[in-house]
Design an enzyme around this catalytic site. Structure first.
Site, mmCIF file in Angstrom:
data_model
loop_
_atom_site.group_PDB
_atom_site.id
_atom_site.type_symbol
_atom_site.label_atom_id
_atom_site.label_comp_id
_atom_site.label_asym_id
_atom_site.label_seq_id
_atom_site.Cartn_x
_atom_site.Cartn_y
_atom_site.Cartn_z
ATOM 1 N N HIS A 848 -3.508 33.138 -31.589
ATOM 2 C CA HIS A 848 -2.513 34.117 -32.026
ATOM 3 C C HIS A 848 -1.643 33.470 -33.103
ATOM 4 O O HIS A 848 -0.870 32.557 -32.824
ATOM 5 C CB HIS A 848 -1.654 34.557 -30.834
ATOM 6 C CG HIS A 848 -2.434 35.358 -29.845
ATOM 7 N ND1 HIS A 848 -2.241 35.258 -28.488
ATOM 8 C CD2 HIS A 848 -3.426 36.257 -30.027
ATOM 9 C CE1 HIS A 848 -3.085 36.072 -27.876
ATOM 10 N NE2 HIS A 848 -3.818 36.687 -28.785
ATOM 11 N N GLU A 851 2.067 32.473 -32.912
ATOM 12 C CA GLU A 851 2.491 31.501 -31.903
ATOM 13 C C GLU A 851 2.431 30.079 -32.472
ATOM 14 O O GLU A 851 1.668 29.229 -32.026
ATOM 15 C CB GLU A 851 1.627 31.660 -30.645
ATOM 16 C CG GLU A 851 1.866 33.026 -29.995
ATOM 17 C CD GLU A 851 0.833 33.417 -28.950
ATOM 18 O OE1 GLU A 851 0.934 34.547 -28.428
ATOM 19 O OE2 GLU A 851 -0.072 32.623 -28.659
ATOM 20 N N HIS A 945 -0.879 28.616 -26.090
ATOM 21 C CA HIS A 945 -0.259 29.842 -26.606
ATOM 22 C C HIS A 945 1.259 29.704 -26.650
ATOM 23 O O HIS A 945 1.814 28.743 -26.151
ATOM 24 C CB HIS A 945 -0.603 31.027 -25.700
ATOM 25 C CG HIS A 945 -1.984 31.556 -25.884
ATOM 26 N ND1 HIS A 945 -2.240 32.771 -26.471
ATOM 27 C CD2 HIS A 945 -3.183 31.016 -25.571
ATOM 28 C CE1 HIS A 945 -3.549 32.958 -26.497
ATOM 29 N NE2 HIS A 945 -4.150 31.908 -25.953
ATOM 30 N N GLU A 1030 1.237 28.436 -21.837
ATOM 31 C CA GLU A 1030 2.223 29.222 -22.567
ATOM 32 C C GLU A 1030 3.487 28.404 -22.776
ATOM 33 O O GLU A 1030 4.066 27.904 -21.823
ATOM 34 C CB GLU A 1030 2.588 30.480 -21.765
ATOM 35 C CG GLU A 1030 1.429 31.422 -21.477
ATOM 36 C CD GLU A 1030 1.123 32.356 -22.634
ATOM 37 O OE1 GLU A 1030 1.853 32.293 -23.655
ATOM 38 O OE2 GLU A 1030 0.159 33.141 -22.526
HETATM 39 ZN ZN LIG Z 1 -0.909 34.178 -27.250
#
Ligand SMILES: [Zn+2]
Length: 1097
Positions: A848, A851, A945, A1030
């Site tokens: 992504h 990010e 992420h 994350e």
């Molecule tokens: Zn992500």
């Protein structure tokens, strides 16, 4: 015994006693004998009184009945006025509401109603009705509405009786259906006879009447009636009158109720039209203008705000098209979302309410209905998604398995002579550097360059302590610059405190108009142009004048790499911060404390554009859609620019002198996903508060409401020796705005809302060039530069570092694959065998593009893995790391937030990726398939992420059992075999990494995540330790970093800690070799046993 239960039993005993004294009136009240047996409500012989006997009919009442009812009402009133709600709920569950309502109907229908009985009865009704969710419905069924309305009409001039009737009506209208029925029966007309302009008389009655009216207007039919009868204008006048006279704020509840009436009516389009026609915006705005700070008016202000937001005319975004300013011709079809311009028609029932998100209720609830409960899907392993022979191509990406290292023999004797300094055989742990090191320039540091790489820190010494020795910057007042030596006149002071007067001068002399300091970037096809040499010379000159050393960065190499980076818009410029480099600040930054009420002040400012437009400029000063250049440089306004890698500002509108509306570009070939931003601002004055509003954000909430600040990089500061992205900005809010877009989702027209991120920035210098971003940028070119520097930094006799190209992206960029391990000790058969049998670890990141935090974590992991830290050495000697640091290069380059050039979320493509359309995913999966096919599936797979809603760092993993438990599935989990090892790694990280918290981890398999890397690698490759890691965009609310926002150092440290955790995981596993256990023991003992207890198995 539970206290409530004791209360309840006591109540029952009292009522039971009452029953023995006077049974018949109780029956009148419908409370039968059986109700008061003191027994647990769950026993089956327990009957509700209403079923056994119910008084009915119009029989006349004896005087003894009357006395008994009075007595009972008295006792009930007493009973229910103390103790917990549980008593009332108990009574309700026994048919108490029905009994009271029936008594009311019977009493009220008498020829001359007995108010001595009715008044206590009404009081009880009001009390019980508040707790009974079905009270309105019951009142409707028992025909209690009419009798109450009749009583109220009869008593218009009898305050006490009227007030009691109104209390009853208020609880009746808690049900919208009942409210609608009351409306049909003329309740609103009745109330309008009671509600008067400001008075100090009968204010309790007026208050009750306005509250009933507000409740009634929750019904749409009542609202419609109110609009048709012109009540909107009347309500506005009434509010204005009360507001004007009630200077001591004595009657705030009346004023609030009047506003609530307006708010409910404004849920209808016709209501909003009537409100606007009656100058509602102007009226409410002016009444509130001077009392925004008045705490006692809090309830009034918050409703006014909601009405103003609701009625603010909706409009489409000020953009020519909802799709991206950039398009890319993708092979095959493009997912099309039809978009059209909206009219006010589209907002019939825009009943959404948004409250001020000041409060810290930020946790997002996960939905259980998204859980995968199909055991078959959870446990079965699907077949290969491609022909098996295709997998052989990945052999070339695993050369370590076939390489024979013939060169090793001749070199093995040279090891001792190897000049370590030739390679920065660094011991690099991401950590704080002192300001002295940070601000070095060549004059002061001759011969010391590179020293900070050699700082002896061991990762083990930072376990769970992190950078806690650093002092966070003390809480700053609004607008205070975090730059330590900033002077607003722009005269430079270097970090040692010395003035550098020549800076300004040299910038001018060299014609370095700081506004064009983004260097011209020449694509390969123009290599004959004379510009590249000029540019290179210019940069050389600049570097000589302003030298600095940033580890693992090199502006000249960056420039060379940038020429090979291909963008859709064919960017010709580089952003200064990416070129020049970023050095973490010497301190951590606290989360921003939010000033109370700041959001409402911002929203009032927004509304003021409509009401008092005299200072509105509304001038487009930058736009990707208009021919460039748009702005005359002579004007006072700020200048914007974003045509550089990862830049994505689409349009800038100067709204007022110091306020700008900004729109970011949506993802290429998409019409959504805007959240990331990165752009340049110049032409500013120092220390002046500029307000920026990014008006087309998409997510419903953001960490910007909970302490997060955007990041800023000042070119002048960089040239003064502080090349640093810092958190900057204050008065930060994130809220829903009045922009709408209609869009067709799966054939259904729906309406899309937008959100405003607003913040104020005071720039450190005048006539500076500053860059603002959602988060610390990290470009594809930065990665390619970094990898080359890393490769050059390692001692090739010790570290096996190889860059392969995983594949080419749609946009024509190479997606790098990095292999890191230790060189075999020699090319003896034993050593080669050990080398080739090392288990794999696979790490990926940045699927992504928005990010960028994931890239900083990856940067930390890469630097640590090649470092000379003993832990890193052990890791290399025992594992082969396969790393894909950027799964979506095109997205990163083109400033996307979420998608690839095809407009797709690549982390939803892992189930069946296409080699042509999602090449990076196809080949990442292929590589994992290959490893699996040769029996070498990785120990751990992890995809890095960034998380926009939560704080800290945490893992998502996959567990069948936890998923089934969470979904309360009826499938017996005892038949499911599952290795519980998936919890070990997060548990280790929880102990080691300062930023990490186990409490946010989740191991549920969601249906909506079936096509993510984590779930596919887990299911299809059978990797039980398959994770998404994350990292918050914001910072931590626990651990040593509690209350701090993440800087790049903390993110990089997280990457290193992740690597350390892989070692710890291995030490805990049964397959761990004795040799590794011994070396680890030696190492850990050397660290004074700091980690001993982590090794207890
Ligand atoms: Zn992500």
């Amino acid at each position: 015994m539970n206290r409530d239960l004791a209360d309840q039993q006591k109540a029952a005993e009292v009522m039971g006693g009452l029953l023995r004294l006077s049974p018949s009136p109780l029956r009148i009240l419908g409370l039968g004998e059986a109700s008061f047996h003191v027994k647990s409500p769950s026993t089956s012989d327990y009957h509700a009184g209403k079923d056994t006997c119910r008084y009915s009919g119009q029989q006349s009442m004896s005087s003894s009945d009357r006395e008994s009812i009075l007595a009972i009402l008295q006792v009930l009133g007493d009973l229910l006025s103390v103790g917990t709600d549980r008593r009332i709920r108990y009574m309700i569950s026994k048919g108490g509401s029905e009994a009271l309502l029936q008594t009311l109907v019977d009493m009220a229908r008498a020829a001359s109603p007995d108010y001595d009985v009715l008044l206590p009865l009404f009081r009880l009704l009001a009390k019980v009705g508040l707790r009974d969710k079905k009270f309105g419905q019951k009142a409707l069924e028992l025909e209690a509405l009419d009798v109450t309305l009749i009583l109220a009409r009869k008593n218009l001039s009898h305050s006490q009786n009227l007030l009691h009737c109104l209390w009853a009506l208020r609880v009746f209208s808690s049900s919208v259906t009942t409210g609608a029925m009351l409306g049909i029966n003329g309740a609103m007309e009745l109330l309008f006879k009671v509600i008067t302009p400001y008075t100090q008389k009968r204010t309790r009655i007026i208050r009750a009447a306005t509250e009933v009216l507000a409740a009634l207007l929750k019904s749409k039919s009542n609202s419609r009636r109110a609009v048709n009868r012109g009540y909107v204008a009347s309500l506005l006048r009434l509010h204005q009158d009360w507001h004007h006279h009630d200077t001591a704020n004595t009657y705030v509840p009346i004023r609030q109720a009047l506003l609530l009436c307006l708010k409910h009516v404004a849920n209808l389009r016709s209501g909003r039209e009537a409100f606007l026609a009656a100058q509602g915006m102007e009226v409410l705005f002016s009444t509130m203008q001077n009392c925004l700070d008045d705490q006692s008016l809090e309830p009034v202000i918050s409703v006014v705000l909601q009405i103003l937001r609701q009625c603010y005319p909706k409009s489409p975004l000020p953009l020519v098209t909802a799709s991206s300013a950039y398009t890319f011709p993708v092979p095959g079809s493009i997912p099309s979302e039809s978009l059209c311009v909206l009219t006010e028609e589209d907002f019939e029932d825009d009943a959404d309410e948004e409250v001020d998100k000041d409060s810290d209720c930020e946790e997002v609830k996960e939905q259980d209905d998204d859980l995968e409960t199909d055991v078959n899907k959870l446990t079965s392993k699907p077949g290969l998604d491609r022909p098996e022979e295709e997998l052989m191509q990945y052999k070339a990406m695993c050369l370590e398995l076939s390489c024979s290292f013939e060169e090793l023999e001749s070199q093995s004797g040279d090891d001792l002579n190897f000049e370590e300094t030739q390679y920065a055989n660094h011991h690099h742990i991401p950590t704080v550097t002192s300001p002295q090191q940070h601000g070095l320039n060549k004059g002061q540091s001759s011969g010391k360059q590179g020293r900070e790489d050699m700082v002896q820190t061991s990762l083990l010494s930072m376990v769970k302590v992190g950078r806690s020795t650093m002092q966070p910057v003390s809480k700053k007042g609004p607008g205070m610059s975090p730059y330590p030596n900033m002077q607003s006149n722009g005269v430079g002071v270097d970090s040692s405190g010395k003035e550098i007067p020549y800076i300004q001068a040299s910038l001018k002399q060299d014609a370095w108009d700081i506004d064009v300091i983004s260097f011209p970037m020449i694509s390969a096809s123009f290599s004959n142009s004379p510009q590249p040499r000029e540019t290179a010379e210019a940069i050389d000159k600049l570097l000589q004048t302003h030298p600095k050393h940033i580890p693992f960065h090199d502006p000249c190499l960056y420039m060379a790499k940038a020429r090979r980076t291909r963008s859709v818009a064919d960017f010709k410029m580089m952003a200064f911060p990416d070129l020049w480099g970023h050095h973490p600040p010497p301190y951590a930054q606290s989360m921003l404390e939010r000033k109370r009420g700041v959001q409402r002040i911002k929203i009032f400012e927004d509304v003021r554009r409509l009401i008092q437009p005299t200072d509105i400029i509304n001038k487009v000063v930058f736009s990707l859609d208009e021919p460039w250049p748009l702005q005359d440089t002579a004007s006072e306004c700020l200048r914007f620019y974003s045509k550089f890698e990862s830049g994505n500002l689409r349009k800038a509108i100067q709204v007022r002198e110091l306020e700008y509306d900004l729109l970011v570009n949506v993802d290429v070939n998409s019409s959504q996903h805007q959240q990331w931003f990165y752009f340049k601002v110049s032409g500013m004055r120092a220390a002046v508060p500029y307000r920026f509003n990014i008006i087309n954000c998409e997510k419903p909430n953001s960490q910007f409401n909970y302490g997060m600040q955007p990041t800023l990089y000042s070119v002048k500061e960089a040239l003064l020796g502080r090349p640093t992205w810092i958190r900057m900005g204050y008065e930060i809010c994130y809220y829903k705005n009045h922009y709408r877009q209609s869009t067709t989702v799966m054939g259904r027209a729906s309406e899309k809302h937008f959100y405003t991120l607003t913040f104020v920035v005071k720039f450190p210098h005048s006539e500076d060039a500053c860059y603002l971003a959602y988060h610390y940028p990290y470009t594809y070119t930065a990665l390619m530069t970094h990898l080359d520097i890393l490769e050059k930094s390692v001692n090739p006799n010790q570290v096996y570092f190889r860059q392969d190209i995983l594949c080419q992206t749609l946009g024509g960029n190479s997606c790098p694959l990095v292999t890191i391990t230790a060189m075999p000790e020699s090319n003896s058969a034993d050593h080669l065998e050990q080398f080739r049998q090392r288990p794999y670890q696979v790490i990926t990141a940045r699927v992504h593009p928005g990010e960028s935090n994931a890239s900083w974590v990856m940067k930390g992991a890469l630097e640590f893995l090649v470092s000379s830290d003993p832990v890193a050495r052990l890791l290399r000697e025992n594992f082969i790391f396969k790393i894909i640091p950027m799964l979506n290069p095109d997205g990163v380059i083109n400033g996307n937030h979420r998608c690839s050039l095809k407009g797709e979320d690549l982390n939803r493509q892992w189930l069946s990726p296409s080699a042509h359309l999602q090449p990076t995913i196809y080949h990442a999966k292929g590589l994992l398939y290959y490893l699996s096919s040769i029996g070498r599936s990785p120990r751990v797979f992890c995809d890095f992420h960034g998380h926009s809603q939560k704080k800290n760092v945490f893992l998502y993993g996959c567990s069948i059992k936890e998923t089934l438990w969470q979904a309360e599935s009826t499938v017996s989990t005892s038949v499911v075999l599952e290795d519980v090892g998936y919890r070990t790694l997060p548990k280790i990280l929880d102990k080691l990494a300062p930023a990490f918290t186990m409490s946010s981890c989740s191991f549920l398999v969601e249906k909506s995540r079936a096509s993510t890397a984590r779930v596919v690698v887990w299911r299809e490759m059978g990797v039980s330790r398959s994770y998404t890691m994350e990292s918050s965009y914001c910072g931590c609310n626990q651990g040593p970093y509690q209350g701090l926002q993440f800087g790049t150092s903390e993110l990089e440290e997280m990457g290193a800690m992740f690597c350390l955790s892989l070692l710890m995981l291995e030490l805990k596993s049964v397959s761990c070799s004795h040799q590794l256990l011994n070396s680890a023991a030696t190492l850990l003992n050397a660290e004074e046993g700091a980690l001993d207890y982590h090794l207890q198995r």
